[in-house]
Design a protein around this motif. Structure first.
Motif, mmCIF file in Angstrom:
data_model
loop_
_atom_site.group_PDB
_atom_site.id
_atom_site.type_symbol
_atom_site.label_atom_id
_atom_site.label_comp_id
_atom_site.label_asym_id
_atom_site.label_seq_id
_atom_site.Cartn_x
_atom_site.Cartn_y
_atom_site.Cartn_z
ATOM 1 N N VAL A 144 2.024 1.672 -3.535
ATOM 2 C CA VAL A 144 0.927 2.223 -4.336
ATOM 3 C C VAL A 144 0.808 3.725 -4.083
ATOM 4 C CG1 VAL A 144 -1.581 2.201 -4.619
ATOM 5 C CG2 VAL A 144 -0.335 0.041 -4.510
ATOM 6 N N SER A 145 0.924 4.118 -2.822
ATOM 7 C CA SER A 145 0.866 5.529 -2.469
ATOM 8 C C SER A 145 2.006 6.296 -3.141
ATOM 9 C CB SER A 145 0.931 5.686 -0.955
ATOM 10 O OG SER A 145 1.073 7.026 -0.593
ATOM 11 N N SER A 156 0.842 -1.203 0.000
ATOM 12 C CA SER A 156 0.000 0.000 0.000
ATOM 13 C C SER A 156 0.876 1.251 0.000
ATOM 14 C CB SER A 156 -0.956 0.001 1.194
ATOM 15 O OG SER A 156 -0.254 0.138 2.413
ATOM 16 N N ARG A 202 3.618 5.411 -5.867
ATOM 17 C CA ARG A 202 3.335 5.440 -7.306
ATOM 18 C C ARG A 202 2.344 6.550 -7.633
ATOM 19 N NH1 ARG A 202 2.671 -0.836 -7.753
ATOM 20 N NH2 ARG A 202 4.835 -1.448 -8.046
ATOM 21 N N ASN A 203 1.331 6.678 -6.804
ATOM 22 C CA ASN A 203 0.337 7.738 -7.019
ATOM 23 C C ASN A 203 0.984 9.125 -6.907
ATOM 24 O OD1 ASN A 203 -1.669 5.860 -7.401
ATOM 25 N ND2 ASN A 203 -2.417 5.958 -5.299
ATOM 26 N N GLN A 204 1.863 9.265 -5.916
ATOM 27 C CA GLN A 204 2.558 10.551 -5.765
ATOM 28 C C GLN A 204 3.430 10.856 -6.975
ATOM 29 O OE1 GLN A 204 4.719 10.354 -2.081
ATOM 30 N NE2 GLN A 204 2.912 10.744 -0.816
ATOM 31 N N GLN A 241 3.017 9.739 -10.044
ATOM 32 C CA GLN A 241 2.134 10.066 -11.161
ATOM 33 C C GLN A 241 1.604 11.491 -11.040
ATOM 34 O OE1 GLN A 241 -0.780 6.944 -11.115
ATOM 35 N NE2 GLN A 241 0.525 5.506 -12.238
ATOM 36 N N GLU A 242 1.264 11.904 -9.844
ATOM 37 C CA GLU A 242 0.779 13.264 -9.610
ATOM 38 C C GLU A 242 1.868 14.293 -9.932
ATOM 39 O OE1 GLU A 242 -1.765 16.353 -8.675
ATOM 40 O OE2 GLU A 242 -2.215 14.244 -9.051
#
Length: 157
Positions: free
Chosen positions: A39-40, A36, A42-44, A46-47
């Protein structure tokens, strides 16, 4: 073996199984948390990539908006350089001034010529060739340009 002993053994085995299961669950929970967290991250990432793309697009738009201004300023600077270049040439012969062979000379009216050019002209005429202001040979001042700009009288022999 008695029933009591069997139940004690079963309890111990159950307790050991329970401890093993808890240890495995703890490891699984750690893996889940690590995933998790990934994933967090990766999201950062991408942002941040999205923000970078937006900024690049804004910068490209600004560059397009600034290009006419840059071109205009470039033209202004080129015009100023051309004016400076023209100001460093003799008004008569249009040659560049040289320190010894073609020195700058100025008249009272402020126009600049090559020393020999203005002397030759003033022998035949009695005025500035640019503005027609009255001038004679002794009005000619040699411009001595060093760190400070000054004029020195010209003494004809």
């Amino acid at each position: 073996m008695e029933k009591k002993d069997i139940s004690k053994m079963l309890r111990r085995e159950l307790i050991l199984e329970l401890h093993k299961a808890r240890a495995e669950n703890t490891k699984k929970e750690e893996l889940i948390q690590a995933r998790s967290h990934l994933v967090s991250l990766r999201n950062q990432v991408q942002e941040e990539k999205r923000k970078c793309e937006e900024l690049e697009q804004k910068l490209a738009i600004q560059d397009k908006d600034l290009q006419p201004f840059i071109d205009r300023e470039n033209q202004n600077l080129l015009a100023k350089l051309e004016k400076i270049y023209e100001g460093n040439k003799c008004s008569f012969c249009k040659l560049k001034f040289h320190s010894e062979t073609h020195r700058r000379a100025i008249l009272k009216c402020g126009h600049v010529f090559g020393e020999m050019c203005i002397h030759t002209y003033l022998i035949l005429h009695k005025n500035c060739p640019v503005c027609d202001f009255p001038a004679v040979l002794w009005d000619v001042r040699i411009i001595i340009a060093g760190e400070n700009l000054c004029t020195a009288n010209y003494f004809s022999s």
